[in-house]
Design an enzyme around this catalytic site. Structure first.
Site, PDB file in Angstrom:
ATOM      1  N   PHE A 363       0.807  -1.228   0.000  1.00 40.13           N
ATOM      2  CA  PHE A 363       0.000   0.000   0.000  1.00 40.13           C
ATOM      3  C   PHE A 363       0.839   1.276   0.000  1.00 40.13           C
ATOM      4  O   PHE A 363       2.031   1.245   0.195  1.00 40.13           O
ATOM      5  CB  PHE A 363      -1.054   0.017   1.112  1.00 40.13           C
ATOM      6  CG  PHE A 363      -0.583  -0.284   2.506  1.00 40.13           C
ATOM      7  CD1 PHE A 363       0.634   0.139   2.982  1.00 40.13           C
ATOM      8  CD2 PHE A 363      -1.411  -0.998   3.379  1.00 40.13           C
ATOM      9  CE1 PHE A 363       1.035  -0.110   4.275  1.00 40.13           C
ATOM     10  CE2 PHE A 363      -1.018  -1.260   4.680  1.00 40.13           C
ATOM     11  CZ  PHE A 363       0.204  -0.815   5.124  1.00 40.13           C
ATOM     12  N   GLU A 364       0.142   2.402  -0.261  1.00 41.19           N
ATOM     13  CA  GLU A 364       0.772   3.718  -0.472  1.00 41.19           C
ATOM     14  C   GLU A 364       1.776   3.676  -1.630  1.00 41.19           C
ATOM     15  O   GLU A 364       2.793   4.358  -1.615  1.00 41.19           O
ATOM     16  CB  GLU A 364       1.472   4.218   0.808  1.00 41.19           C
ATOM     17  CG  GLU A 364       0.595   4.287   2.037  1.00 41.19           C
ATOM     18  CD  GLU A 364      -0.490   5.344   1.944  1.00 41.19           C
ATOM     19  OE1 GLU A 364      -0.767   5.832   0.834  1.00 41.19           O
ATOM     20  OE2 GLU A 364      -1.076   5.665   2.982  1.00 41.19           O
ATOM     21  N   GLY A 365       1.465   2.864  -2.623  1.00 42.28           N
ATOM     22  CA  GLY A 365       2.362   2.669  -3.756  1.00 42.28           C
ATOM     23  C   GLY A 365       3.242   1.460  -3.517  1.00 42.28           C
ATOM     24  O   GLY A 365       3.991   1.412  -2.538  1.00 42.28           O
TER      25      GLY A 365
END
Length: 380
Positions: A363-365
């Site tokens: 997550f978050e890239g």
């Protein structure tokens, strides 16, 4: 074991110590059972909000504490050391607050931020979609102009706090341009036409609810548009840079927790007549784990200090997110190895740390996206 921190002043030291005490005494004892039963820890966020965690990096005018971002991140690391799910949730919430602090009007800030920073309101960050994860510009959720504001239609996916949040910072398409055709809205949880999917069945972070969010003609007034129409992509990417530092700090806390348990176990576990900590092979493994944790912490602090100094930090945030989350995965895996068969059971939390660490690389890239960010900055 307590981390030997370098904080800017006495006030910062006391604030981090307060959050650490709350994490150790109120969060850590509840984490295993809540994760096993998949119970969303709503009250934990209220407690942390009242303690000042959410407002640490924000202005006093709206209930913040005007602390450097590096102070907030070190407090967040303490939370994640005790309970990673709450640490991730805190990072997501603080990221939603950033959009209002930077891009909201004074009226919006005065109206919403005190309760957001104080923990009375919990936010969700509604950006990703089933076919628009890393490729954010591919989103299809739309906001249609009406006489009184906007009407939202579409679906968001993988949204933390879905069904539990009090508001959804939502990004929707208001025009055809990939980069400048997205706008940002603060959608209240009780809006008509807003609904949620069943919680995802995840391998870790099971107390942190993740689900789809559906917008079926959700009406929002002009007073709920954050920034100008078309500013959505700028707002999203700005918040993500800071959010990646939150994940980096959380991953560092998770790795620290795994290291602490592994080192403690190694001193107690006796084989061949002596503690296994006395065997050189295990000492080297623990030393590598400690170095990985220290490197992770140094990477997010460097990025945070650049942010605090007003310098560009996108590349540094990507490095920190990559370094810290890879460290969390390695250290938690090695912690399971140190504990042997016990590490593979739920009698010890390291198997949970391993499952939770995996999510931080996604997550978050994803970490592949972080490598793209780093390479592009390097070669520009």
């Amino acid at each position: 074991m307590p981390v030997d921190r370098m904080l800017p002043d006495t006030e910062a030291t006391e604030l981090v110590a307060l959050v650490s005490e709350i994490a150790r005494e109120q969060l850590a004892p509840r984490a295993a059972e809540a994760e096993a039963q998949e119970v969303f820890p709503r009250e934990a966020f209220r407690v942390l909000g009242r303690a000042g965690l959410f407002g640490m990096p924000y202005p006093e005018r709206w209930g913040g504490l005007d602390q450097p971002y590096e102070v907030y991140l070190q407090a967040l690391e303490e939370v994640a050391t005790a309970w990673m799910g709450v640490g991730v949730g805190a990072s997501v919430h603080v990221m939603t607050c950033l959009a209002l602090v930077r891009f909201g009007s004074d009226d919006q800030r005065d109206r919403f931020l005190p309760d957001m920073l104080g923990g009375d309101l919990l936010g969700a960050y509604a950006l990703s979609e089933p076919q628009a994860g890393s490729d954010v510009a591919a989103m299809t959720t739309r906001a249609k102009r009406t006489d009184s504001g906007y009407e939202l239609h579409g679906q968001k996916a993988w949204i933390s706090h879905a069904g539990h949040a009090d508001y959804y910072l939502t990004f929707a398409r208001t025009g055809p341009d990939r980069s400048h055709g997205v706008s940002c809205f603060l959608v209240p949880a009780d809006a008509d036409g807003l609904s949620f999917g069943e919680p995802e069945r995840k391998m870790g972070l099971t107390a942190s609810t993740t689900a789809a969010v559906y917008f079926d003609g959700v009406a929002v007034g002009d007073d709920r548009l954050i920034g100008a129409e078309g500013d959505g992509m700028k707002i999203a990417l700005s918040a993500l840079d800071s959010g990646r530092l939150g994940i980096a700090a959380g991953a560092t806390g998770l790795a620290q927790a795994a290291l602490d348990i592994a080192a403690s176990y190694a001193k107690q576990r006796v084989q061949f007549g002596r503690p296994i900590a006395e065997f050189e092979g295990l000492q080297f493994l623990l030393a590598d784990m400690a170095a990985a944790v220290d490197n992770a912490r140094a990477s997010y602090l460097m990025a945070a200090r650049k942010r605090d100094a007003g310098k560009r930090f996108s590349r540094d945030a990507a490095v920190a997110k990559l370094t810290a989350t890879d460290a969390a995965m390695k250290v938690s895996t090695d912690a399971v190895q140190v504990l042997g068969g016990y590490g593979y059971t739920r009698d010890y939390p390291v198997e949970r740390y391993l499952r939770e660490a995996k999510a931080t690389q996604i997550f978050e890239g994803t970490n592949q996206i972080q490598r793209l960010v780093i390479a592009r900055e390097l070669l520009r």
